[in-house]
Write an enzyme that holds these catalytic residues in place. Structure first.
Site, PDB file in Angstrom:
ATOM      1  N   LYS A 138       0.877  -1.172   0.000  1.00  0.00           N
ATOM      2  CA  LYS A 138       0.000   0.000   0.000  1.00  0.00           C
ATOM      3  C   LYS A 138       0.911   1.218   0.000  1.00  0.00           C
ATOM      4  O   LYS A 138       1.527   1.539   1.022  1.00  0.00           O
ATOM      5  CB  LYS A 138      -0.927   0.010   1.215  1.00  0.00           C
ATOM      6  CG  LYS A 138      -1.840   1.245   1.212  1.00  0.00           C
ATOM      7  CD  LYS A 138      -3.107   1.036   2.004  1.00  0.00           C
ATOM      8  CE  LYS A 138      -4.051   2.219   1.815  1.00  0.00           C
ATOM      9  NZ  LYS A 138      -5.383   1.974   2.342  1.00  0.00           N
ATOM     10  N   ALA A 159      -5.527   4.062  -1.986  1.00  0.00           N
ATOM     11  CA  ALA A 159      -6.118   4.715  -0.814  1.00  0.00           C
ATOM     12  C   ALA A 159      -7.435   5.357  -1.214  1.00  0.00           C
ATOM     13  O   ALA A 159      -7.479   6.167  -2.143  1.00  0.00           O
ATOM     14  CB  ALA A 159      -5.165   5.770  -0.256  1.00  0.00           C
ATOM     15  N   PRO A 176     -18.460 -12.395   0.502  1.00  0.00           N
ATOM     16  CA  PRO A 176     -19.459 -12.096   1.535  1.00  0.00           C
ATOM     17  C   PRO A 176     -18.817 -11.465   2.760  1.00  0.00           C
ATOM     18  O   PRO A 176     -17.605 -11.562   2.983  1.00  0.00           O
ATOM     19  CB  PRO A 176     -20.039 -13.471   1.862  1.00  0.00           C
ATOM     20  CG  PRO A 176     -18.956 -14.447   1.518  1.00  0.00           C
ATOM     21  CD  PRO A 176     -18.210 -13.848   0.361  1.00  0.00           C
TER      22      PRO A 176
END
Length: 204
Positions: free
Chosen positions: A32, A101, A183
């Protein structure tokens, strides 16, 4: 090196959980580049806990900002200047999963949006979207924006409770592959995520 960029139609979509499942399924490295907000921890720590990957495959951020805000504002408050030079994709052996982000139009600086960074990288993007109300508009706008900048949409992944019509119409109108629906998991952990990802997500 295979690179897959994960983004969302909005913040809070669940793209960090999806990124953890994707990185774990591929045995990939995870990165990230910009983390804004680290109290009590950042997304890197969440992915480390959920993906089952060794610590060596969880790469450090280029920018780790303390303030929980849009990257451009967090950087300003923290007294940091974000440079495109520091956002070059890291070179690793094997697949690399990169998590953006916020959404596509989140500003990184006064002159650079998250989607501009994706266009700069020229790598395929997976779009994570909610299943519920509002997802048709948000998803189609996101797909159109990505295509307008020449970014390949590898597919759309829904996250949440089933909604057959939304899951049908978005990929049809957006003309993108649907990768499945992850889910909501309770409890959420590395084992439950790995099982759900294998059962519900078709990797591109």
């Amino acid at each position: 090196m295979t690179v897959l960029v994960v983004t969302g139609t909005d913040t809070g979509i669940g793209k960090t959980v999806f990124s953890a499942g994707l990185a774990g399924a591929l045995g990939a490295h995870y990165w990230k580049p910009i983390q804004a907000g680290v109290d009590p921890e950042g997304d890197k720590e969440s992915v480390a806990a959920l993906s089952g990957l060794p610590a060596s495959r969880i790469l450090p951020e280029a920018y780790r900002l303390a303030t929980p805000a849009s990257p451009h504002l967090a950087a300003r408050i923290d007294g940091v200047e974000i440079s495109l030079d520091r956002l070059a994709l890291p070179q690793v052996d094997g697949p690399l999963v990169v998590e953006g982000a916020g959404g596509l139009m989140v500003p990184i600086s006064e002159s650079l949006l998250m989607i501009d960074l994706f266009a700069h990288w020229r790598q395929p993007v997976i779009l994570c979207a909610r299943t519920g109300l509002g997802t048709i508009n948000h998803s189609l706008l996101s797909i159109e924006a990505l295509r307008g900048r020449g970014v390949q949409v590898a597919g759309i992944a829904f996250i949440g409770d089933p909604h057959a019509e939304n899951e049908r119409i978005v990929p049809l109108l957006g003309d993108v592959p649907v990768l499945g629906r992850l889910p909501l998991l309770a409890p959420l952990g590395p084992e439950t995520l790995a099982r759900a990802f294998a059962a519900h997500i078709n990797l591109p």
